[in-house]
Design a protein around this motif. Sequence first.
Motif, short mmCIF file in Angstrom:
data_model
loop_
_atom_site.label_atom_id
_atom_site.label_comp_id
_atom_site.label_asym_id
_atom_site.label_seq_id
_atom_site.Cartn_x
_atom_site.Cartn_y
_atom_site.Cartn_z
N GLU A 1 1.01 -0.76 0.01
CA GLU A 1 -0.15 -0.21 0.27
C GLU A 1 1.19 1.32 0.05
OE1 GLU A 1 -4.18 -1.61 2.25
OE2 GLU A 1 -2.40 -0.43 3.54
N ASN A 2 1.89 1.49 0.66
CA ASN A 2 2.97 2.45 0.49
C ASN A 2 3.56 2.79 -0.63
OD1 ASN A 2 2.29 3.29 3.82
ND2 ASN A 2 3.42 2.05 3.81
N SER B 1 9.31 1.90 2.05
CA SER B 1 10.13 1.30 2.56
C SER B 1 10.43 2.11 5.11
CB SER B 1 11.81 0.34 2.92
OG SER B 1 11.51 0.20 1.50
N VAL B 2 10.46 3.17 4.76
CA VAL B 2 10.38 3.47 5.86
C VAL B 2 9.09 3.78 6.34
CG1 VAL B 2 11.11 6.21 7.01
CG2 VAL B 2 12.82 4.74 5.39
N ALA B 3 8.53 3.89 5.59
CA ALA B 3 7.15 3.85 6.10
C ALA B 3 6.33 3.08 6.95
CB ALA B 3 5.95 5.12 5.02
N THR B 4 6.76 1.79 6.45
CA THR B 4 5.96 0.15 6.41
C THR B 4 6.55 0.17 7.65
OG1 THR B 4 5.70 0.13 4.39
CG2 THR B 4 6.16 -1.96 5.90
N TRP B 5 8.33 0.84 8.00
CA TRP B 5 8.63 0.69 9.55
C TRP B 5 7.51 1.23 10.61
CZ3 TRP B 5 13.04 -1.48 11.64
CH2 TRP B 5 13.58 -3.01 11.57
N LYS B 6 7.19 2.75 10.23
CA LYS B 6 6.61 3.43 11.28
C LYS B 6 5.54 3.05 11.30
CE LYS B 6 9.15 7.99 9.70
NZ LYS B 6 9.68 8.71 9.05
N GLN B 7 4.92 2.60 10.32
CA GLN B 7 3.17 2.11 10.05
C GLN B 7 2.45 1.16 10.34
OE1 GLN B 7 1.61 1.50 5.96
NE2 GLN B 7 -0.51 0.67 7.27
N TRP B 8 3.84 -0.06 11.12
CA TRP B 8 3.93 -1.18 11.58
C TRP B 8 4.50 -1.30 13.11
CZ3 TRP B 8 7.19 -4.47 14.41
CH2 TRP B 8 6.73 -5.62 14.30
N ILE B 9 5.21 -0.29 13.97
CA ILE B 9 5.73 0.04 14.76
C ILE B 9 4.47 0.55 15.76
CG2 ILE B 9 7.04 1.20 16.77
CD1 ILE B 9 9.46 0.61 14.46
N GLU B 10 3.85 1.76 14.59
CA GLU B 10 2.73 2.70 15.67
C GLU B 10 1.41 1.70 15.67
OE1 GLU B 10 2.80 5.79 13.24
OE2 GLU B 10 4.96 6.73 13.73
N THR B 11 1.10 1.06 15.04
CA THR B 11 -0.19 0.17 14.74
C THR B 11 -0.03 -0.82 15.65
OG1 THR B 11 -0.15 0.39 12.40
CG2 THR B 11 -1.66 -1.25 13.32
N MET B 12 1.52 -1.51 16.09
CA MET B 12 1.44 -2.75 17.51
C MET B 12 1.83 -1.81 18.43
SD MET B 12 1.15 -5.31 15.70
CE MET B 12 0.31 -5.06 14.70
N GLU B 13 2.48 -0.72 18.38
CA GLU B 13 2.17 0.26 19.59
C GLU B 13 1.06 0.21 20.41
OE1 GLU B 13 4.25 1.13 22.45
OE2 GLU B 13 6.27 0.18 20.75
N ALA B 14 -0.35 0.86 19.28
CA ALA B 14 -1.46 1.63 19.76
C ALA B 14 -2.27 0.24 20.07
CB ALA B 14 -2.54 2.24 18.85
N ASP B 15 -1.88 -0.81 20.03
CA ASP B 15 -2.51 -1.96 20.17
C ASP B 15 -1.69 -2.42 21.29
OD1 ASP B 15 -4.04 -2.21 18.65
OD2 ASP B 15 -2.99 -3.28 17.16
#
Length: 361
Positions: free
Chosen positions: A188-189, A315-329
């Motif tokens: 998607e990114n 690629s950078v956006a994916t690292w950020k999105q995954w981390i922030e999504t997981m942290e929110a959970d």
Amino acid sequence: MKTLVKGALAGAAALAVTSAPAVAQNLMISASLPQVHMWVGQSLDPFADKLEERTDLTFTRFYAGELVGVGRGLDALQGGTVDIVSPLLAPYIPGAFPLTDISQLPVYGTDSAQITRAFQKLMDSDVELKDGKTFYEYEIEPKGIVAWGLGASGPYAINTVSKEITSPADFQGLPLRAGAALQTMTLENLGVNPVTMPAAQAYEALSRKTIEGILLSVADWKSYSMTELLKYSIEGVALGHWESYAAISKSAWDGLSEEQQKAMDEVAREVALENAEFIQKQYLEVRAAAEAAGTTFVQASDLPQELQDHIAEASVATWKQWIETMEADGHPARKAAQLWAELVQEEGGELPPGVAEYLAD
């Protein structure tokens, strides 16, 4: 380098109250994939073969989902249907293994052996991620299983049937197969239209042009009969590596003697590294066969600069999105990602530009 736990499952083994006497016993082991797949014929079978040679354990083997289907491995272990599942396809079990997708974060210059060693170190690490728990204690122990990392897949590449990617615009709306949630983020990114499906279903979809391409390691093409189907591949940037586990139920583990446990731990680690070597060899063979059949392989570093930059930014956006999504959970994704980044770099891999700065904030 951080001090790593000695022995793959030192903590897990310590949970057994007593060690059972050494007795001959048969364990049921199941794979949802066929023997032609590198995680079965070159992983499950050598694992069972070596243990039968070195111990008095024997195995009744089930293949190709004849007993346990894709995504049902954890249920089968917890319910006692089987003793061992290999591969336990963690990314196909939504929500159960939130941090395991970490190996699918985009990196540069990595191969199967590097990621296999990094993942073993991650599972052995004594770095606390949350509530005093390490990666293994957080991700594995609560499931009632004992687990080891498998030989990691080769780098996941962008592969198409005919479409050549020469500019960021070529990604826009392109229907490509993704195999897991994190891969979907990456696509998607990039601007791709991701279509999530198991790789085993992708051949028909590619043949019918339902999808134009697939995110898959080149070494895996042979397992899914795609060597003569895919005609364009971008190499040099790994849009992740697929990792998962060989797992035994805690009850079956506790029924083993100390000697049997030690042998299983040693064999699981040994086979994972041998499997990684096989995967690298298969990559070279598949790539040569595909190139001879007319497939074009393009290094990411040879792409137009605009396209290189686009892939790096995604690629950078994916690292950020995954981390922030997981942290929110509520999951310790940032600490896990910091540790993973360190381990990947120790093995010679590189991070996408901007990731190190983001992790350091």
